[in-house]
Write a protein that holds these residues in place. Structure first.
Motif, mmCIF file in Angstrom:
data_model
loop_
_atom_site.group_PDB
_atom_site.id
_atom_site.type_symbol
_atom_site.label_atom_id
_atom_site.label_comp_id
_atom_site.label_asym_id
_atom_site.label_seq_id
_atom_site.Cartn_x
_atom_site.Cartn_y
_atom_site.Cartn_z
ATOM 1 N N GLY A 98 105.003 79.561 51.483
ATOM 2 C CA GLY A 98 103.611 79.908 51.727
ATOM 3 C C GLY A 98 102.591 79.122 50.938
ATOM 4 N N PHE A 99 103.005 78.037 50.279
ATOM 5 C CA PHE A 99 102.058 77.215 49.538
ATOM 6 C C PHE A 99 101.427 76.182 50.464
ATOM 7 C CE2 PHE A 99 104.612 78.991 46.178
ATOM 8 C CZ PHE A 99 103.702 79.206 45.154
ATOM 9 N N ALA A 100 100.128 75.954 50.288
ATOM 10 C CA ALA A 100 99.397 75.054 51.181
ATOM 11 C C ALA A 100 99.761 73.595 50.945
ATOM 12 C CB ALA A 100 97.886 75.252 51.011
ATOM 13 N N SER A 101 100.215 73.255 49.751
ATOM 14 C CA SER A 101 100.545 71.858 49.453
ATOM 15 C C SER A 101 101.628 71.808 48.390
ATOM 16 C CB SER A 101 99.312 71.098 48.959
ATOM 17 O OG SER A 101 98.911 71.556 47.676
ATOM 18 N N LEU A 102 102.327 70.681 48.341
ATOM 19 C CA LEU A 102 103.369 70.481 47.340
ATOM 20 C C LEU A 102 102.751 70.428 45.941
ATOM 21 C CD1 LEU A 102 106.336 69.920 46.654
ATOM 22 C CD2 LEU A 102 105.881 67.484 47.041
ATOM 23 N N ARG A 103 101.557 69.859 45.826
ATOM 24 C CA ARG A 103 100.900 69.766 44.521
ATOM 25 C C ARG A 103 100.623 71.159 43.949
ATOM 26 N NH1 ARG A 103 95.928 70.304 42.842
ATOM 27 N NH2 ARG A 103 95.133 70.477 44.963
ATOM 28 N N ARG A 104 100.089 72.063 44.781
ATOM 29 C CA ARG A 104 99.816 73.421 44.316
ATOM 30 C C ARG A 104 101.108 74.143 43.939
ATOM 31 N NH1 ARG A 104 95.220 76.017 48.362
ATOM 32 N NH2 ARG A 104 93.531 74.543 47.872
ATOM 33 N N TRP A 156 115.604 77.685 58.704
ATOM 34 C CA TRP A 156 115.368 77.623 57.264
ATOM 35 C C TRP A 156 113.886 77.454 56.921
ATOM 36 C CZ3 TRP A 156 118.079 79.142 53.281
ATOM 37 C CH2 TRP A 156 119.470 79.255 53.397
ATOM 38 N N PRO A 157 113.119 76.601 57.624
ATOM 39 C CA PRO A 157 111.697 76.467 57.270
ATOM 40 C C PRO A 157 110.889 77.741 57.497
ATOM 41 C CG PRO A 157 112.438 74.564 58.539
ATOM 42 C CD PRO A 157 113.528 75.593 58.630
ATOM 43 N N ALA A 158 111.422 78.698 58.265
ATOM 44 C CA ALA A 158 110.705 79.955 58.547
ATOM 45 C C ALA A 158 111.244 81.111 57.709
ATOM 46 C CB ALA A 158 110.815 80.291 60.026
ATOM 47 N N ALA A 159 111.977 80.811 56.649
ATOM 48 C CA ALA A 159 112.593 81.866 55.840
ATOM 49 C C ALA A 159 111.559 82.823 55.267
ATOM 50 C CB ALA A 159 113.417 81.252 54.707
ATOM 51 N N GLY A 160 110.383 82.314 54.943
ATOM 52 C CA GLY A 160 109.345 83.166 54.377
ATOM 53 C C GLY A 160 108.914 84.279 55.302
ATOM 54 N N ALA A 161 108.859 84.007 56.607
ATOM 55 C CA ALA A 161 108.497 85.028 57.590
ATOM 56 C C ALA A 161 109.704 85.865 57.993
ATOM 57 C CB ALA A 161 107.882 84.368 58.828
ATOM 58 N N LEU A 162 110.890 85.287 57.915
ATOM 59 C CA LEU A 162 112.088 85.959 58.410
ATOM 60 C C LEU A 162 112.618 87.025 57.454
ATOM 61 C CD1 LEU A 162 114.277 86.113 60.564
ATOM 62 C CD2 LEU A 162 115.462 84.227 59.416
ATOM 63 N N LEU A 163 112.582 86.786 56.158
ATOM 64 C CA LEU A 163 113.192 87.716 55.204
ATOM 65 C C LEU A 163 112.569 89.111 55.239
ATOM 66 C CD1 LEU A 163 113.972 85.456 52.132
ATOM 67 C CD2 LEU A 163 115.498 86.221 53.947
ATOM 68 N N PRO A 164 111.229 89.257 55.302
ATOM 69 C CA PRO A 164 110.692 90.631 55.425
ATOM 70 C C PRO A 164 111.160 91.335 56.698
ATOM 71 C CG PRO A 164 108.964 89.103 54.771
ATOM 72 C CD PRO A 164 110.153 88.269 55.153
ATOM 73 N N LEU A 165 111.324 90.580 57.792
ATOM 74 C CA LEU A 165 111.814 91.175 59.038
ATOM 75 C C LEU A 165 113.255 91.648 58.883
ATOM 76 C CD1 LEU A 165 110.411 88.576 61.620
ATOM 77 C CD2 LEU A 165 109.415 90.770 60.962
ATOM 78 N N HIS A 189 105.943 80.854 62.253
ATOM 79 C CA HIS A 189 105.694 80.768 60.812
ATOM 80 C C HIS A 189 104.814 79.557 60.552
ATOM 81 C CE1 HIS A 189 106.317 80.999 56.510
ATOM 82 N NE2 HIS A 189 106.730 79.743 56.489
ATOM 83 N N ALA A 190 103.719 79.794 59.824
ATOM 84 C CA ALA A 190 102.774 78.733 59.469
ATOM 85 C C ALA A 190 102.291 77.986 60.704
ATOM 86 C CB ALA A 190 103.418 77.769 58.471
ATOM 87 N N GLY A 191 102.067 78.735 61.798
ATOM 88 C CA GLY A 191 101.514 78.143 63.005
ATOM 89 C C GLY A 191 102.508 77.409 63.879
ATOM 90 N N ARG A 192 103.798 77.480 63.560
ATOM 91 C CA ARG A 192 104.820 76.791 64.352
ATOM 92 C C ARG A 192 105.874 77.789 64.830
ATOM 93 N NH1 ARG A 192 107.352 72.066 60.980
ATOM 94 N NH2 ARG A 192 108.537 71.913 62.919
ATOM 95 N N ARG A 193 106.463 77.489 66.000
ATOM 96 C CA ARG A 193 107.508 78.350 66.555
ATOM 97 C C ARG A 193 108.871 77.813 66.115
ATOM 98 N NH1 ARG A 193 110.859 78.777 71.072
ATOM 99 N NH2 ARG A 193 111.107 80.901 71.906
ATOM 100 N N HIS A 194 109.720 78.732 65.656
ATOM 101 C CA HIS A 194 111.065 78.373 65.218
ATOM 102 C C HIS A 194 112.077 79.239 65.971
ATOM 103 C CE1 HIS A 194 109.494 76.176 61.651
ATOM 104 N NE2 HIS A 194 108.541 77.090 61.721
ATOM 105 N N ALA A 195 113.113 78.630 66.481
ATOM 106 C CA ALA A 195 114.155 79.359 67.207
ATOM 107 C C ALA A 195 115.519 78.921 66.685
ATOM 108 C CB ALA A 195 114.050 79.099 68.700
ATOM 109 N N GLY A 196 116.471 79.857 66.678
ATOM 110 C CA GLY A 196 117.811 79.532 66.216
ATOM 111 C C GLY A 196 118.658 80.780 66.104
ATOM 112 N N TRP A 197 119.677 80.738 65.252
ATOM 113 C CA TRP A 197 120.569 81.875 65.073
ATOM 114 C C TRP A 197 120.637 82.259 63.596
ATOM 115 C CZ3 TRP A 197 124.383 81.019 61.592
ATOM 116 C CH2 TRP A 197 124.781 79.685 61.386
ATOM 117 N N LEU A 198 121.005 83.505 63.365
ATOM 118 C CA LEU A 198 121.250 83.963 62.001
ATOM 119 C C LEU A 198 122.481 84.861 61.998
ATOM 120 C CD1 LEU A 198 120.424 87.223 61.444
ATOM 121 C CD2 LEU A 198 118.156 86.300 61.809
ATOM 122 N N ARG A 199 123.078 84.972 60.830
ATOM 123 C CA ARG A 199 124.242 85.845 60.647
ATOM 124 C C ARG A 199 124.068 86.580 59.330
ATOM 125 N NH1 ARG A 199 129.811 86.375 61.838
ATOM 126 N NH2 ARG A 199 131.122 86.843 60.042
#
Length: 289
Positions: free
Chosen positions: A166-172, A273-282, A245-255
């Motif tokens: 959820g960080f806007a930039s790598l520097r931050r 993996w790039p959508a882990a921030g949105a996925l873990l609360p779900l 997540h972060a304005g992009r659609r991600h599709a795949g599988w989880l176990r």
């Protein structure tokens, strides 16, 4: 003095007993090391006079304590629901829940205040009174702990870890990480590998507070599994999904697999993996963790 679920002496007794009932509800900061731990941590018991107790990881980090590399506070189960004694406590709990699920790098106190229908000044006041930190401090702790988990358990490049958390930039991200943990993200990744936290394949871990009816959860999910989407068996659930997540659609599988008591292993396809921030609360809500 920040409020905790127990008086200090009782909190120390819970730490001595490694009482799992307080995992996720109680954290101990050790002044001699500058580290904070979960009550279930198996490191050498600190002396009572060196202990400070907190209700949340955010409170500990606001006091400049760093998370333990052994018990990993980012894996602690979420706190039990707050009691709704009055409107202010209810609003503060709703605010914390919104921040827990927030995956917007541009999120602000003003956004949250509008969501709750109150002024940002009132929000800051009730949140500080209830949680002991400001809303932005709480959100930053959540993001940093997620980043810590991804650095330790995944092979995501550091830049993707920053965005997933959820960080806007790598520097931050780098600045916040060094300020709070006095450690570069790449150094923490190396330390995690040396400590053996990462398995042969990248996977995340979620914790739950005992008792938890694993057999009952799987028995509930099995007859409701959608053919071609979900599969339940052998202590695990596999499914496909899509989310934003972060304005992009991600599709795949989880176990998700129930192996070690108190822990759920989470394996993801590379596209998720790039959508882990949105996925873990779900996942926490889905499995009632």
């Amino acid at each position: 003095m920040l409020s905790t679920p127990l008086p200090p002496d009782a909190a120390y007794a819970a730490l001595q007993a490694h009482d799992a009932r307080f995992d996720g509800r109680l954290y101990v900061g050790v002044t001699s090391t500058g580290i904070y731990c979960r009550p279930v941590c198996r490191v050498r018991l600190p002396r009572r006079e060196n202990c400070r107790f907190f209700s949340t990881a955010a409170q500990a980090e606001a006091e400049r304590f760093r998370p333990c590399m052994k018990c990993r506070p980012e894996l602690a189960p979420r706190a039990l629901p707050w009691t709704t004694m009055d409107a202010s406590r209810t609003l503060a709990a709703q605010a914390a829940a919104w921040l827990d699920d927030c995956d917007d790098a541009d999120a602000s106190v003003e956004h949250l205040a509008r969501h709750l229908g109150i002024t940002s000044r009132h929000l800051r006041r009730i949140f500080q009174a209830e949680h002991g930190v400001s809303p932005l401090q709480y959100l930053q702790t959540r993001r940093l702990l997620l980043a810590k988990a991804l650095l330790t358990d995944s092979a995501l490049p550091v830049q993707e870890v920053a965005h997933a958390a959820g960080f806007a930039s790598l520097r931050r991200f780098n600045a916040a990480f060094v300020e709070h943990y006095r450690l570069q993200p790449t150094a923490l990744r190396r330390a995690g590998r040396e400590a053996g936290n990462a398995g042969p394949a990248p996977r995340l871990r979620l914790s739950y507070r005992q008792p938890y009816d694993v057999t009952g959860v799987l028995a509930f999910l099995a007859p409701r599994a959608i053919t071609g989407v979900e599969e339940v068996g052998a202590g695990a659930v596999t499914r496909t999904l899509a989310l934003s997540h972060a304005g992009r659609r991600h599709a795949g599988w989880l176990r998700v697999s129930f192996g070690k008591p108190g822990e759920v292993g989470v394996e993801l396809s590379p596209t998720l993996w790039p959508a882990a921030g949105a996925l873990l609360p779900l996942l926490r809500r889905w499995l009632d963790l």
